[in-house]
Design a protein around this motif. Structure first.
Motif, PDB file in Angstrom:
ATOM      1  N   SER A  42       0.879  -1.297   0.062  1.00 47.74           N
ATOM      2  CA  SER A  42      -0.089  -0.148  -0.085  1.00 47.74           C
ATOM      3  C   SER A  42       0.879   1.339   0.039  1.00 47.74           C
ATOM      4  CB  SER A  42      -0.960  -0.008   1.182  1.00 47.74           C
ATOM      5  OG  SER A  42      -1.947  -1.076   1.093  1.00 47.74           O
ATOM      6  N   ASP A  43       2.202   1.050  -0.013  1.00 49.00           N
ATOM      7  CA  ASP A  43       2.903   2.365  -0.004  1.00 49.00           C
ATOM      8  C   ASP A  43       2.670   3.250   1.138  1.00 49.00           C
ATOM      9  OD1 ASP A  43       5.039   2.412  -2.004  1.00 49.00           O
ATOM     10  OD2 ASP A  43       3.637   2.502  -3.612  1.00 49.00           O
ATOM     11  N   LEU A  44       2.647   2.940   2.099  1.00 48.83           N
ATOM     12  CA  LEU A  44       2.157   3.703   3.475  1.00 48.83           C
ATOM     13  C   LEU A  44       3.315   4.864   3.502  1.00 48.83           C
ATOM     14  CD1 LEU A  44       1.136   1.155   6.103  1.00 48.83           C
ATOM     15  CD2 LEU A  44      -0.367   2.357   4.296  1.00 48.83           C
ATOM     16  N   SER A  45       2.931   6.143   3.746  1.00 52.04           N
ATOM     17  CA  SER A  45       3.961   6.964   3.702  1.00 52.04           C
ATOM     18  C   SER A  45       4.502   7.028   5.448  1.00 52.04           C
ATOM     19  CB  SER A  45       3.233   8.437   3.984  1.00 52.04           C
ATOM     20  OG  SER A  45       2.374   8.594   5.146  1.00 52.04           O
ATOM     21  N   PRO A  46       5.775   7.725   5.463  1.00 54.62           N
ATOM     22  CA  PRO A  46       6.601   7.556   7.099  1.00 54.62           C
ATOM     23  C   PRO A  46       5.640   8.079   8.048  1.00 54.62           C
ATOM     24  CG  PRO A  46       8.006   8.308   5.021  1.00 54.62           C
ATOM     25  CD  PRO A  46       6.496   8.259   4.684  1.00 54.62           C
ATOM     26  N   GLU A  47       4.584   9.096   7.609  1.00 49.00           N
ATOM     27  CA  GLU A  47       3.789   9.705   8.550  1.00 49.00           C
ATOM     28  C   GLU A  47       2.878   8.760   9.148  1.00 49.00           C
ATOM     29  OE1 GLU A  47       4.747  11.162   5.637  1.00 49.00           O
ATOM     30  OE2 GLU A  47       6.128  12.686   6.450  1.00 49.00           O
ATOM     31  N   THR A  48       2.285   7.992   8.040  1.00 50.96           N
ATOM     32  CA  THR A  48       1.216   7.102   8.498  1.00 50.96           C
ATOM     33  C   THR A  48       1.724   6.096   9.299  1.00 50.96           C
ATOM     34  OG1 THR A  48      -0.120   7.533   6.472  1.00 50.96           O
ATOM     35  CG2 THR A  48      -0.456   5.283   7.515  1.00 50.96           C
ATOM     36  N   ILE A  49       3.037   5.557   9.005  1.00 50.76           N
ATOM     37  CA  ILE A  49       3.521   4.447   9.671  1.00 50.76           C
ATOM     38  C   ILE A  49       3.867   4.526  11.065  1.00 50.76           C
ATOM     39  CG2 ILE A  49       5.721   3.007   9.817  1.00 50.76           C
ATOM     40  CD1 ILE A  49       5.598   2.809   6.633  1.00 50.76           C
ATOM     41  N   LEU A  50       4.471   6.096  11.379  1.00 46.35           N
ATOM     42  CA  LEU A  50       4.716   6.550  12.704  1.00 46.35           C
ATOM     43  C   LEU A  50       3.347   6.667  13.310  1.00 46.35           C
ATOM     44  CD1 LEU A  50       7.300   9.113  11.829  1.00 46.35           C
ATOM     45  CD2 LEU A  50       7.620   7.111  13.115  1.00 46.35           C
ATOM     46  N   GLY A  51       2.499   7.146  12.903  1.00 42.81           N
ATOM     47  CA  GLY A  51       1.262   7.109  13.575  1.00 42.81           C
ATOM     48  C   GLY A  51       0.644   5.695  14.078  1.00 42.81           C
ATOM     49  N   ILE A  52       0.752   4.738  13.217  1.00 42.56           N
ATOM     50  CA  ILE A  52       0.403   3.540  13.512  1.00 42.56           C
ATOM     51  C   ILE A  52       1.148   2.884  14.610  1.00 42.56           C
ATOM     52  CG2 ILE A  52       0.147   1.111  12.659  1.00 42.56           C
ATOM     53  CD1 ILE A  52      -0.344   2.447   9.867  1.00 42.56           C
ATOM     54  N   VAL A  53       2.515   3.401  14.613  1.00 45.81           N
ATOM     55  CA  VAL A  53       3.582   2.396  15.428  1.00 45.81           C
ATOM     56  C   VAL A  53       3.145   2.893  16.810  1.00 45.81           C
ATOM     57  CG1 VAL A  53       6.043   2.116  16.021  1.00 45.81           C
ATOM     58  CG2 VAL A  53       5.055   1.747  13.763  1.00 45.81           C
ATOM     59  N   ARG A  54       3.228   4.659  16.880  1.00 47.46           N
ATOM     60  CA  ARG A  54       3.094   4.992  18.104  1.00 47.46           C
ATOM     61  C   ARG A  54       1.931   4.577  19.047  1.00 47.46           C
ATOM     62  NH1 ARG A  54       4.174  10.647  14.870  1.00 47.46           N
ATOM     63  NH2 ARG A  54       6.682  10.786  15.284  1.00 47.46           N
ATOM     64  N   GLY A  55       0.913   4.053  18.085  1.00 47.02           N
ATOM     65  CA  GLY A  55      -0.215   3.735  18.877  1.00 47.02           C
ATOM     66  C   GLY A  55      -0.258   2.206  19.232  1.00 47.02           C
ATOM     67  N   ASN A  56       0.858   1.468  18.807  1.00 46.29           N
ATOM     68  CA  ASN A  56       0.672  -0.048  19.146  1.00 46.29           C
ATOM     69  C   ASN A  56       2.033  -0.512  19.448  1.00 46.29           C
ATOM     70  OD1 ASN A  56       0.480  -2.824  18.955  1.00 46.29           O
ATOM     71  ND2 ASN A  56      -0.853  -2.589  16.793  1.00 46.29           N
ATOM     72  N   PRO A  57       2.128  -0.830  20.810  1.00 44.84           N
ATOM     73  CA  PRO A  57       3.468  -1.007  21.370  1.00 44.84           C
ATOM     74  C   PRO A  57       3.827  -2.454  20.802  1.00 44.84           C
ATOM     75  CG  PRO A  57       1.888  -0.165  23.270  1.00 44.84           C
ATOM     76  CD  PRO A  57       1.232  -0.427  21.718  1.00 44.84           C
ATOM     77  N   ALA A  58       2.902  -3.176  20.384  1.00 54.92           N
ATOM     78  CA  ALA A  58       3.241  -4.558  19.727  1.00 54.92           C
ATOM     79  C   ALA A  58       4.345  -4.612  18.632  1.00 54.92           C
ATOM     80  CB  ALA A  58       1.973  -5.401  19.622  1.00 54.92           C
ATOM     81  N   ALA A  93      10.679   7.811  15.713  1.00 48.36           N
ATOM     82  CA  ALA A  93      10.311   6.656  16.152  1.00 48.36           C
ATOM     83  C   ALA A  93      10.054   6.863  17.592  1.00 48.36           C
ATOM     84  CB  ALA A  93      11.615   5.525  16.072  1.00 48.36           C
ATOM     85  N   PRO A  94       9.048   6.230  18.094  1.00 49.67           N
ATOM     86  CA  PRO A  94       8.906   5.982  19.670  1.00 49.67           C
ATOM     87  C   PRO A  94       9.684   5.055  20.200  1.00 49.67           C
ATOM     88  CG  PRO A  94       6.996   4.870  18.518  1.00 49.67           C
ATOM     89  CD  PRO A  94       7.917   5.263  17.226  1.00 49.67           C
ATOM     90  N   PRO A  95       9.831   5.260  21.675  1.00 45.66           N
ATOM     91  CA  PRO A  95      10.964   4.267  22.264  1.00 45.66           C
ATOM     92  C   PRO A  95      10.759   2.832  21.960  1.00 45.66           C
ATOM     93  CG  PRO A  95      10.212   6.227  23.744  1.00 45.66           C
ATOM     94  CD  PRO A  95       9.420   6.205  22.683  1.00 45.66           C
ATOM     95  N   HIS A  96       9.584   2.306  21.751  1.00 45.68           N
ATOM     96  CA  HIS A  96       9.197   0.956  21.781  1.00 45.68           C
ATOM     97  C   HIS A  96       9.627   0.224  20.144  1.00 45.68           C
ATOM     98  CE1 HIS A  96       5.126   2.190  20.223  1.00 45.68           C
ATOM     99  NE2 HIS A  96       5.381   1.174  19.345  1.00 45.68           N
ATOM    100  N   LEU A  97       9.886   1.094  19.304  1.00 42.29           N
ATOM    101  CA  LEU A  97      10.364   0.845  17.852  1.00 42.29           C
ATOM    102  C   LEU A  97      11.925   0.540  18.035  1.00 42.29           C
ATOM    103  CD1 LEU A  97       9.284   0.254  15.004  1.00 42.29           C
ATOM    104  CD2 LEU A  97      10.211   2.284  14.566  1.00 42.29           C
ATOM    105  N   ARG A  98      12.220  -0.688  17.695  1.00 41.92           N
ATOM    106  CA  ARG A  98      13.687  -1.261  18.145  1.00 41.92           C
ATOM    107  C   ARG A  98      14.485  -1.007  16.752  1.00 41.92           C
ATOM    108  NH1 ARG A  98      11.925  -7.237  20.377  1.00 41.92           N
ATOM    109  NH2 ARG A  98      10.326  -6.260  22.010  1.00 41.92           N
ATOM    110  N   GLY A  99      13.882  -1.038  15.581  1.00 44.21           N
ATOM    111  CA  GLY A  99      14.481  -0.864  14.333  1.00 44.21           C
ATOM    112  C   GLY A  99      13.932  -0.780  13.125  1.00 44.21           C
ATOM    113  N   VAL A 100      14.571  -0.259  12.123  1.00 46.20           N
ATOM    114  CA  VAL A 100      13.847  -0.282  10.776  1.00 46.20           C
ATOM    115  C   VAL A 100      14.835  -1.408   9.767  1.00 46.20           C
ATOM    116  CG1 VAL A 100      13.185   0.779   8.759  1.00 46.20           C
ATOM    117  CG2 VAL A 100      12.900   1.969  10.853  1.00 46.20           C
ATOM    118  N   ILE A 101      14.288  -2.356   9.163  1.00 45.96           N
ATOM    119  CA  ILE A 101      14.755  -3.355   8.507  1.00 45.96           C
ATOM    120  C   ILE A 101      14.739  -3.236   7.100  1.00 45.96           C
ATOM    121  CG2 ILE A 101      14.900  -5.786   7.928  1.00 45.96           C
ATOM    122  CD1 ILE A 101      13.777  -6.192  10.826  1.00 45.96           C
ATOM    123  N   GLY A 102      15.574  -3.169   6.130  1.00 43.55           N
ATOM    124  CA  GLY A 102      15.502  -3.002   4.675  1.00 43.55           C
ATOM    125  C   GLY A 102      14.888  -3.955   3.909  1.00 43.55           C
TER     126      GLY A 102
END
Length: 299
Positions: free
Chosen positions: A142-158, A180-189
């Motif tokens: 779906s080619d999610l934008s970084p802003e969309t991804i960050l919004g999703i990640v911030r609301g989901n600690p899993a 990135a919020p603290p619970h995001l451990r990394g981005v994988i290529g």
């Protein structure tokens, strides 16, 4: 922590199209002999869409048994519905895997609220799950934008990792890590490691290429992490001709190379992919000969 080279394992088939279980064992052994930092199964490179739910579970159990705790195993759990993704996630948990990679289906759309709801429902129904959010380019993703991804990640600690595969991937990787919020451990290529140096320079913690060149990718990774960036670039340049061919033939290429390297006996696929003719095979073999000194692992 997931980091380094985490190859996506292919599914080997016998000439009659049945699962090659002994071949699956050899693929796992090969990945570990190459120094893989973890393995992923099933994914797009595993022909996951051609596997039944029973085959997925059986093969995942086999992979876990063969790895025997030596490296992390990430289970692919992407599906067209929340219910199916939950079922795949529970099957992974049942064989001892708590980290799953999930791409939201295109049917959910690319809006932050809808995609966030998809991942939230999975996390709520499978407690203890660690999610790798896979962001693939269209038409597969779906080619999610970084802003969309960050919004999703911030609301989901899993969600502990993002696998970023949109093109170009460099900018999105930088943007996600910057916010990135603290619970995001990394981005994988992703992208089959065709952009791995740029992804690493942007801060990616690892890569998930196909398995056939894992020893070359591990060597590249180790040079980069040791600060030997120019040596990593040299290795990257030597992988590229093969990876360009792989982009066209996908799993046919992977399995042909694994046959050439003595890992598999059969190169059959179930997926509908372009055929390799004699000229293609000669070209692949010629490029393999040019990197023979880097193909250090044996079955």
């Amino acid at each position: 922590m997931l980091q380094g080279i985490l190859p996506v394992l292919p599914t080997p088939f016998l000439p009659d199209g049945a699962i090659d279980r002994a071949g699956m064992d050899r693929i796992v052994d090969f990945a570990l002999a190459c120094g893989a930092d973890g393995v992923v199964f099933p994914g797009f490179a595993s022909e996951v869409d051609e596997l039944t739910a029973e085959e997925r579970t059986e093969l995942l159990r086999l992979v876990v048994a063969r790895v025997a705790g030596r490296v992390p195993v990430v289970a692919g759990a992407s599906a067209g519905t929340v219910e199916e993704a939950v079922a795949h996630s529970r099957a992974a948990m049942a064989v001892g895997i708590d980290t799953v990679m999930i791409q939201a289906p295109r049917s959910v759309g690319a809006g932050a609220e809808a995609v966030a709801g998809f991942y939230a429902a999975i996390a709520q129904q499978v407690p203890g799950l660690t999610i790798v959010l896979q962001n693939a380019p269209a038409p597969r993703g779906s080619d999610l934008s970084p802003e969309t991804i960050l919004g999703i990640v911030r609301g989901n600690p899993a969600i502990a990792y993002v696998k970023e595969e949109t093109l170009p991937s460099g900018g999105p990787i930088s943007a996600i890590l910057a916010g990135a919020p603290p619970h995001l451990r990394g981005v994988i290529g992703g992208g089959g490691a065709r952009y791995i140096v740029e992804e690493y320079r942007r801060g990616a913690c690892g890569a998930m290429p196909a398995v056939e060149l894992t020893d070359m990718h591990v060597a590249l990774d180790r040079h980069f992490r040791a600060g030997a960036v120019e040596q990593a670039r040299d290795l990257y340049m030597r992988t590229l001709p093969l990876l360009v061919i792989q982009a066209n033939f996908r799993m046919r290429f992977t399995k042909h190379v694994l046959v050439r390297r003595g890992v598999l006996q059969h190169a059959g696929v179930r997926a509908r992919l372009p055929q390799l003719d004699s000229h293609d095979l000669e070209e692949i073999d010629a490029w393999l000969a040019r990197v023979a000194d880097l193909l250090t692992a044996t079955p």
